[in-house]
Design a protein around this motif. Structure first.
Motif, PDB file in Angstrom:
ATOM      1  N   PHE A   1       0.954  -1.342   0.201  1.00 43.14           N
ATOM      2  CA  PHE A   1      -0.122   0.010  -0.089  1.00 43.14           C
ATOM      3  C   PHE A   1       1.033   1.348   0.019  1.00 43.14           C
ATOM      4  O   PHE A   1       1.603   1.334   0.836  1.00 43.14           O
ATOM      5  CB  PHE A   1      -0.999  -0.145   1.386  1.00 43.14           C
ATOM      6  N   PRO A   2       0.550   2.078  -1.020  1.00 43.93           N
ATOM      7  CA  PRO A   2       1.378   3.310  -1.151  1.00 43.93           C
ATOM      8  C   PRO A   2       1.107   4.297  -0.054  1.00 43.93           C
ATOM      9  O   PRO A   2       0.091   4.237   0.267  1.00 43.93           O
ATOM     10  CB  PRO A   2       1.440   3.726  -2.448  1.00 43.93           C
ATOM     11  N   PHE A   3       2.301   5.214   0.186  1.00 45.53           N
ATOM     12  CA  PHE A   3       2.152   6.329   0.989  1.00 45.53           C
ATOM     13  C   PHE A   3       0.881   7.205   0.422  1.00 45.53           C
ATOM     14  O   PHE A   3       0.588   7.289  -0.767  1.00 45.53           O
ATOM     15  CB  PHE A   3       3.452   7.409   0.875  1.00 45.53           C
ATOM     16  N   GLY A   4       0.075   7.791   1.550  1.00 48.54           N
ATOM     17  CA  GLY A   4      -0.893   8.551   1.009  1.00 48.54           C
ATOM     18  C   GLY A   4      -2.371   7.731   0.799  1.00 48.54           C
ATOM     19  O   GLY A   4      -3.337   8.479   0.244  1.00 48.54           O
ATOM     20  N   TYR A   5      -2.081   6.437   0.676  1.00 46.30           N
ATOM     21  CA  TYR A   5      -3.260   5.635   0.465  1.00 46.30           C
ATOM     22  C   TYR A   5      -4.479   5.394   1.422  1.00 46.30           C
ATOM     23  O   TYR A   5      -3.790   5.115   2.501  1.00 46.30           O
ATOM     24  CB  TYR A   5      -2.732   4.317  -0.072  1.00 46.30           C
ATOM     25  N   GLY A   6      -5.676   5.313   1.040  1.00 44.78           N
ATOM     26  CA  GLY A   6      -6.650   4.985   1.939  1.00 44.78           C
ATOM     27  C   GLY A   6      -8.044   4.760   1.456  1.00 44.78           C
ATOM     28  O   GLY A   6      -8.218   5.958   0.604  1.00 44.78           O
ATOM     29  N   GLY A   7      -8.883   3.995   1.614  1.00 45.13           N
ATOM     30  CA  GLY A   7     -10.230   4.099   1.182  1.00 45.13           C
ATOM     31  C   GLY A   7     -11.229   4.757   1.644  1.00 45.13           C
ATOM     32  O   GLY A   7     -10.978   5.216   2.750  1.00 45.13           O
ATOM     33  N   SER A   8     -12.507   4.450   1.206  1.00 50.14           N
ATOM     34  CA  SER A   8     -13.518   5.369   1.846  1.00 50.14           C
ATOM     35  C   SER A   8     -14.674   4.588   1.328  1.00 50.14           C
ATOM     36  O   SER A   8     -14.714   3.601   0.409  1.00 50.14           O
ATOM     37  CB  SER A   8     -13.553   6.853   1.160  1.00 50.14           C
ATOM     38  N   TYR A   9     -15.986   4.746   2.046  1.00 50.87           N
ATOM     39  CA  TYR A   9     -17.097   4.083   1.658  1.00 50.87           C
ATOM     40  C   TYR A   9     -18.030   4.832   0.578  1.00 50.87           C
ATOM     41  O   TYR A   9     -19.000   4.504   0.159  1.00 50.87           O
ATOM     42  CB  TYR A   9     -18.178   4.093   2.817  1.00 50.87           C
ATOM     43  N   THR A  10     -17.012   6.125  -0.039  1.00 52.15           N
ATOM     44  CA  THR A  10     -17.806   6.916  -1.092  1.00 52.15           C
ATOM     45  C   THR A  10     -16.551   6.917  -2.104  1.00 52.15           C
ATOM     46  O   THR A  10     -15.566   6.530  -1.882  1.00 52.15           O
ATOM     47  CB  THR A  10     -18.400   8.199  -0.370  1.00 52.15           C
ATOM     48  N   THR A  11     -16.867   7.766  -3.092  1.00 52.61           N
ATOM     49  CA  THR A  11     -15.781   7.980  -4.328  1.00 52.61           C
ATOM     50  C   THR A  11     -15.968   9.200  -4.225  1.00 52.61           C
ATOM     51  O   THR A  11     -16.702  10.244  -4.013  1.00 52.61           O
ATOM     52  CB  THR A  11     -16.393   7.385  -5.462  1.00 52.61           C
ATOM     53  N   PHE A  12     -14.643   9.832  -4.932  1.00 52.12           N
ATOM     54  CA  PHE A  12     -14.226  11.367  -5.174  1.00 52.12           C
ATOM     55  C   PHE A  12     -13.768  11.295  -6.449  1.00 52.12           C
ATOM     56  O   PHE A  12     -12.835  10.814  -6.962  1.00 52.12           O
ATOM     57  CB  PHE A  12     -13.433  11.748  -3.883  1.00 52.12           C
ATOM     58  N   ALA A  13     -14.483  12.475  -7.158  1.00 61.67           N
ATOM     59  CA  ALA A  13     -13.912  12.736  -8.481  1.00 61.67           C
ATOM     60  C   ALA A  13     -13.146  13.935  -8.443  1.00 61.67           C
ATOM     61  O   ALA A  13     -13.582  15.108  -7.947  1.00 61.67           O
ATOM     62  CB  ALA A  13     -15.089  12.829  -9.474  1.00 61.67           C
ATOM     63  N   TYR A  14     -11.927  13.857  -9.342  1.00 63.97           N
ATOM     64  CA  TYR A  14     -11.226  15.233  -9.169  1.00 63.97           C
ATOM     65  C   TYR A  14     -11.566  15.908 -10.609  1.00 63.97           C
ATOM     66  O   TYR A  14     -11.716  15.171 -11.643  1.00 63.97           O
ATOM     67  CB  TYR A  14      -9.775  15.000  -8.967  1.00 63.97           C
ATOM     68  N   SER A  15     -11.493  17.311 -10.664  1.00 67.72           N
ATOM     69  CA  SER A  15     -11.857  17.934 -11.832  1.00 67.72           C
ATOM     70  C   SER A  15     -11.388  19.418 -11.817  1.00 67.72           C
ATOM     71  O   SER A  15     -10.778  19.861 -10.705  1.00 67.72           O
ATOM     72  CB  SER A  15     -13.371  17.957 -12.177  1.00 67.72           C
TER      73      SER A  15
END
Ligand code: BGC
Length: 755
Positions: free
Chosen positions: A536-550
């Motif tokens: 697992f890389p640095f800065g990694y972590g999951g969520s129960y939702t999703t995020f879109a970047y724009s």
């Protein structure tokens, strides 16, 4: 305002010398006749460990809130939360009559084996610095001091009292010092605690370069430097090296040695006075905050619960989490009933209360039938019967929650881990339960990265819950049931195996010395450089939702280093649950004169988003975001050229990048000398102008000779680039107006005259 100067003038030499060494394990000397009170210090960092009887041999603290340890807190990536925790700790210090809290720890996680990594924030100096600074701000906003520790390079427990950490200047400046630097500059801790170990040959407690030149003079640290407990070897040498307060004390002979040194003139009285002045500065600052009273145990427990939940990292989830009202849950593992919530050593806190995961599940998981199987023993013996029992329970349940903690005493202050593994029994248990119950969730309690390759594919979900503090039992249930959407991200890489780790061949050192041979390449900087896969890389972590970047935006694509750059990006919660996301900004330098990591974290921000909601995240980058430390110039250096600004959800999940061009405003001094190579000369603005005609001429002559020999195009000048200019001149001396040495000397003179 107390007139410290006048007190110093009235103090006898003996009083001054005695003040510079503690008066007990946890107090400084009071000089009653001059109205100087004692100052009480106490561990830290994640809770107040107030020892009731300061002289007692057994150090059991008074009850205080046990917050999650630093690895968990850093995984929140939430500096404001760290600040809140700091404030709560400040309040508890006041109630427990503590003037200075001994923390936070800002050492780098160079190797995941370091037994004390649970007390440290990160493998990344930028993240650790920001965490430490806001934590300190929080504590000190209450009028209580902190002790930023362990300065510096206490990155392993193995031989920590004596080992010499041999670190090149660049690695020191770019990796091991910046977290301290940020915390000192941004938060002004009242005290800094020097480390036990030696740094480049000198004990940190006597290290003038570290304590005076860098900390006090360069960074402007105005507080006092305190020794780690027992880190002083020679009191006079340590005073000369910039160590103000030795702890613990009293130490009659040490004090006497200081008195004698001043009398004999081997120690300048002014040096002693400066130490006294720094100590009195903290003592009187502490005295301004009245101590005593109580603190809000419930509110602080609730804060510890929040911090623990925010720091938990969802490593894997096939959809089993959050749990959806299962009717039967098999709870397995000792840690469910006997939580492993803090580490061993000086940071151990006596909690005000302790939440037990199993009991919290019973309270919060309405209507579910719950079974419990111990799963594994406390020691390392293998007991198949425990596994069989766990499997039986898991088979008949709808979901199995498997609480696995690192075996007791595997990680601790005072020694390092020998491997990154859970024990054989625990691994067998995970595999057996997961194969009997497809809906198995593994919940981990550990203070630092662990290896999981052997079993990670087996369970449906894995939650890294860390050493989660006294309220972790509630926090973990909050996350499992979806009352809190996990948002923690790893502040340290989880490698596939120990032999992959950056310091592997240089750890733990031998013959009293550990060589930091990997230089600036620790953590993700190393894995990036080697293009090496990690678990697992640095800065990694999951969520129960999703995020879109724009819509990534950059304030400019051509900018001066001193102006910096602003990066913005829109983040939308594209799932159906409220959640939090941490946006990370890394900088990648296309080309540089010294080798650089592929990318480095230079900004981050955590935001909360309702389903469908969009927020703009804005992150500022400054001069230091683009600079590296150049040992030859002894300063931070920027170079003209292109950089990629990477916007990511983790170090391995870069969503956007933009190439920008930086213009350096630096006027670097010349560092040319007689042995400098042609390349060195060509990279010096003035030197380049001076040598170009000679180089052109020499190259022209070489070309002619090559052409005559039928070797057209072979005289490229490449070979000459890394030759000393002097050698080149020697080779062609007959065609020069003067002897080679004289010519180089004259060119050098012109270079330096022009500056
Ligand atoms: C630890 C410090 C601690 C001190 C006082 C030392 O052994 O290294 O972190 O603050 O003891 O307990």
């Amino acid at each position: 305002m107390t007139d410290i100067q006048s007190i110093i003038e009235q103090m006898s030499l003996e009083e001054k010398a005695a003040l510079c060494t503690g008066n007990s394990n946890w107090t400084t000397l009071a000089v009653r006749r001059l109205g100087v009170p004692e100052m009480v210090v106490s561990d830290g960092p994640h809770g107040v460990r107030r020892i009731q009887d300061v002289n007692a041999p057994v150090h059991q603290g008074l009850p205080a809130t046990c917050f999650p340890t630093a690895s968990c807190m850093a995984s929140t990536w939430d500096v404001e939360l760290l600040n809140e925790v700091g404030q709560a700790l400040g309040e508890e210090c006041i109630a427990l009559k503590v003037d200075v809290l001994l923390g936070p720890g800002a050492n780098m996680k160079r190797t995941p084996l370091c037994g004390r990594n649970f007390e440290y924030f990160s493998e990344d100096p930028f993240l650790a610095g920001k965490m430490a600074a806001r934590f300190i701000n929080g504590v000190q906003s209450k009028g209580v001091g902190t002790s930023l520790k362990h300065f510096a390079a206490n990155n392993q427990e193995f031989q920590r009292f004596s080992i010499n950490a041999s670190i090149d200047e660049r690695a020191l400046r770019e990796i091991y010092l910046p977290a301290f630097e940020t915390a000192v500059k941004e938060a002004k801790p009242w005290t800094v605690m020097c480390a036990y170990n030696k740094l480049n040959g000198t004990y940190c407690s006597e290290n003038h370069g570290l304590l005076v030149d860098i900390l006090k003079d360069e960074w402007g640290f105005e507080g006092l430097v305190v020794s780690d407990w027992g880190a002083v070897h020679d009191r006079v040498a340590s005073l000369k090296g910039g160590l103000d307060l030795e702890m613990p004390g009293p130490k009659e002979r040490r004090t006497q040695s200081v008195v004698e040194a001043v009398r004999s003139g081997t120690l300048d009285q002014a040096m002693l006075d400066e130490a006294v002045s720094r100590i009195l500065g903290a003592v009187f600052k502490a005295a301004e905050t009245p101590k005593g009273g109580g603190f809000d145990t419930e509110a602080h427990h609730a804060l510890a619960r929040k911090a623990a939940a925010e720091g938990m990292v969802l490593l894997k989830n096939n959809g089993v989490l959050p749990l959806r009202n299962p009717r039967q849950i098999a709870v397995i593992g000792r840690a469910a009933k006997k939580p492993y919530y803090q580490g061993s050593g000086s940071s151990q806190v006596t909690p005000t209360m302790l939440a037990i995961p199993f009991e919290e599940l019973q309270k919060q998981a309405d209507g579910a039938v719950m079974t419990y199987a111990k799963g594994y023993p406390s020691g390392s013996d293998f007991r198949q019967a425990l596994i069989d029992e766990a499997v039986r329970f898991a088979q008949v349940a709808e979901v199995a929650l498997l609480f696995i903690s690192l075996p007791d005493l595997k990680e601790s202050e005072g020694y390092d881990r020998v491997d990154l593994d859970f024990n054989r029994h625990q691994v067998a248990l995970i595999k057996a339960v997961a194969s009997a119950q497809p809906q198995t969730v593994v919940i981990l309690n550990n203070g630092a990265a662990v290896a999981m390759s052997e079993w990670i594919d087996a369970p449906a979900a894995v939650l890294e819950a860390w050493m989660m503090g006294q309220a972790g039992g509630e926090a973990v249930v909050d996350v499992l049931l979806g009352k809190v959407n996990p948002s923690g991200k790893l502040a340290e890489t989880f490698p596939l195996k120990l032999t992959d780790t950056p310091a592997y061949v240089n750890y733990p050192g031998e013959n009293g010395e550990v060589r930091y041979g990997e230089g600036i390449f620790i953590g993700y900087r190393y894995y990036d450089a080697k293009e090496m896969p990690v678990l697992f890389p640095f800065g990694y972590g999951g969520s129960y939702t999703t995020f879109a970047y724009s819509s990534p935006r950059f304030s400019s694509t051509l900018f001066k280093d001193v102006e910096g750059l602003t990066v913005s990006v829109d983040v939308t919660n594209s799932g159906s649950l409220a959640g939090k996301e941490t946006v990370q900004v890394y900088v990648h330098d296309h080309k540089s004169r010294l080798v650089r990591p592929y990318k480095e974290l230079k900004g981050f921000a955590k935001i909360e988003l309702q389903p469908g909601e969009t927020k703009t995240v804005t992150i500022s980058l400054d001069f230091r975001s683009f600079a590296y430390y150049h040992p030859a110039y002894k300063q931070w250096v920027t170079e003209d050229g292109e950089f990629d600004i990477l916007i990511g959800a983790s170090s391995a999940d870069i969503r956007f990048f933009q190439t920008v061009r930086l213009q350096s405003t630096l006027e670097l001094p010349s560092i040319l000398h007689r042995e400098s190579t042609v390349r060195d000369w060509l990279s010096d603005r003035r030197g380049k102008v001076l040598i170009e005609p000679y180089i052109q001429r020499l190259l022209g002559q070489k070309k002619q000779i090559f052409e005559a020999d039928g070797r057209e195009g072979e005289a490229t000048g490449m070979e000459e680039l890394d030759m000393p200019l002097l050698s080149i001149f020697h080779n062609g001396e007959s065609k020069l107006p003067m002897p080679a040495e004289d010519l180089v000397d004259s060119l050098l003179e012109q270079v330096y005259r022009a500056k």
